[in-house]
Motif scaffolding. Sequence first.
Motif, PDB file in Angstrom:
ATOM      1  N   UNK A   1       2.060  -0.628 -11.916  1.00 30.75           N
ATOM      2  CA  UNK A   1       0.617  -0.375 -11.843  1.00 30.75           C
ATOM      3  C   UNK A   1      -0.048  -1.232 -10.773  1.00 30.75           C
ATOM      4  N   UNK A   2       0.367  -2.471 -10.674  1.00 31.94           N
ATOM      5  CA  UNK A   2      -0.183  -3.338  -9.637  1.00 31.94           C
ATOM      6  C   UNK A   2       0.254  -2.843  -8.253  1.00 31.94           C
ATOM      7  N   UNK A   3       1.479  -2.363  -8.147  1.00 34.09           N
ATOM      8  CA  UNK A   3       1.972  -1.826  -6.870  1.00 34.09           C
ATOM      9  C   UNK A   3       1.147  -0.620  -6.445  1.00 34.09           C
TER      10      UNK A   3
ATOM     11  N   UNK B   1      -1.103  -0.331  -3.033  1.00 33.53           N
ATOM     12  CA  UNK B   1      -0.901   0.742  -2.052  1.00 33.53           C
ATOM     13  C   UNK B   1      -2.232   1.424  -1.752  1.00 33.53           C
ATOM     14  N   UNK B   2      -3.002   1.748  -2.790  1.00 37.00           N
ATOM     15  CA  UNK B   2      -4.315   2.370  -2.568  1.00 37.00           C
ATOM     16  C   UNK B   2      -5.212   1.452  -1.743  1.00 37.00           C
ATOM     17  N   UNK B   3      -5.120   0.163  -1.999  1.00 37.88           N
ATOM     18  CA  UNK B   3      -5.934  -0.794  -1.229  1.00 37.88           C
ATOM     19  C   UNK B   3      -5.542  -0.762   0.255  1.00 37.88           C
TER      20      UNK B   3
ATOM     21  N   UNK C   1      -1.318   2.707   7.885  1.00 41.73           N
ATOM     22  CA  UNK C   1      -0.955   2.041   6.632  1.00 41.73           C
ATOM     23  C   UNK C   1       0.143   1.007   6.874  1.00 41.73           C
ATOM     24  N   UNK C   2       1.197   1.432   7.550  1.00 40.04           N
ATOM     25  CA  UNK C   2       2.323   0.526   7.806  1.00 40.04           C
ATOM     26  C   UNK C   2       1.919  -0.641   8.697  1.00 40.04           C
ATOM     27  N   UNK C   3       1.035  -0.418   9.633  1.00 35.47           N
ATOM     28  CA  UNK C   3       0.541  -1.504  10.481  1.00 35.47           C
ATOM     29  C   UNK C   3      -0.121  -2.583   9.618  1.00 35.47           C
ATOM     30  N   UNK C   4      -0.952  -2.178   8.671  1.00 37.88           N
ATOM     31  CA  UNK C   4      -1.629  -3.132   7.780  1.00 37.88           C
ATOM     32  C   UNK C   4      -0.631  -3.875   6.900  1.00 37.88           C
ATOM     33  N   UNK C   5       0.304  -3.137   6.302  1.00 41.60           N
ATOM     34  CA  UNK C   5       1.318  -3.748   5.426  1.00 41.60           C
ATOM     35  C   UNK C   5       2.194  -4.709   6.213  1.00 41.60           C
ATOM     36  N   UNK C   6       2.690  -4.277   7.365  1.00 42.03           N
ATOM     37  CA  UNK C   6       3.571  -5.123   8.173  1.00 42.03           C
ATOM     38  C   UNK C   6       2.880  -6.403   8.614  1.00 42.03           C
TER      39      UNK C   6
END
Length: 135
Positions: A54-56, A60-62, A18-23
């Motif tokens: 709600x958008x956040x 996150x789920x995405x 997850x963090x890899x994708x976000x970063x």
Amino acid sequence: MRIAVDVDNVLADLATAFLREVNEDFSTQYGREDITKWHIWDCLPVFNDILNREAAKALVWRYFDLAWLNVDDMPVVSGAVEGVKKLVSQGHWVDLVTSRRWNSVGDLADWLRRHFYENGQPLFKSLVVLDAFAG
């Protein structure tokens, strides 16, 4: 004994993926130590600074979905395979339990076949998907 084992962050290192994708997308350098709350959208500033709650949550789920779409890059938690094998060798019935959106169940099944099968057979008795989300 029948034992339920969670998949995310017990067998699969979802936090790292997850963090890899976000970063990568936000040019951040978050690490596991930055996840300090159950609701990730409340502890990573990138989600609080640019979006309403709600958008956040939706974003996150995405990112959880994206992490599972890159199933080849989903790490196994260190010692997880050996731990499941040990439980099975001791005669325990191991059920895997997870909560996820339906669109990632196939990716999870592929990942489990790669890491938690031996001689074509699963190391676990069943996979239970609870509270799966359609949206």
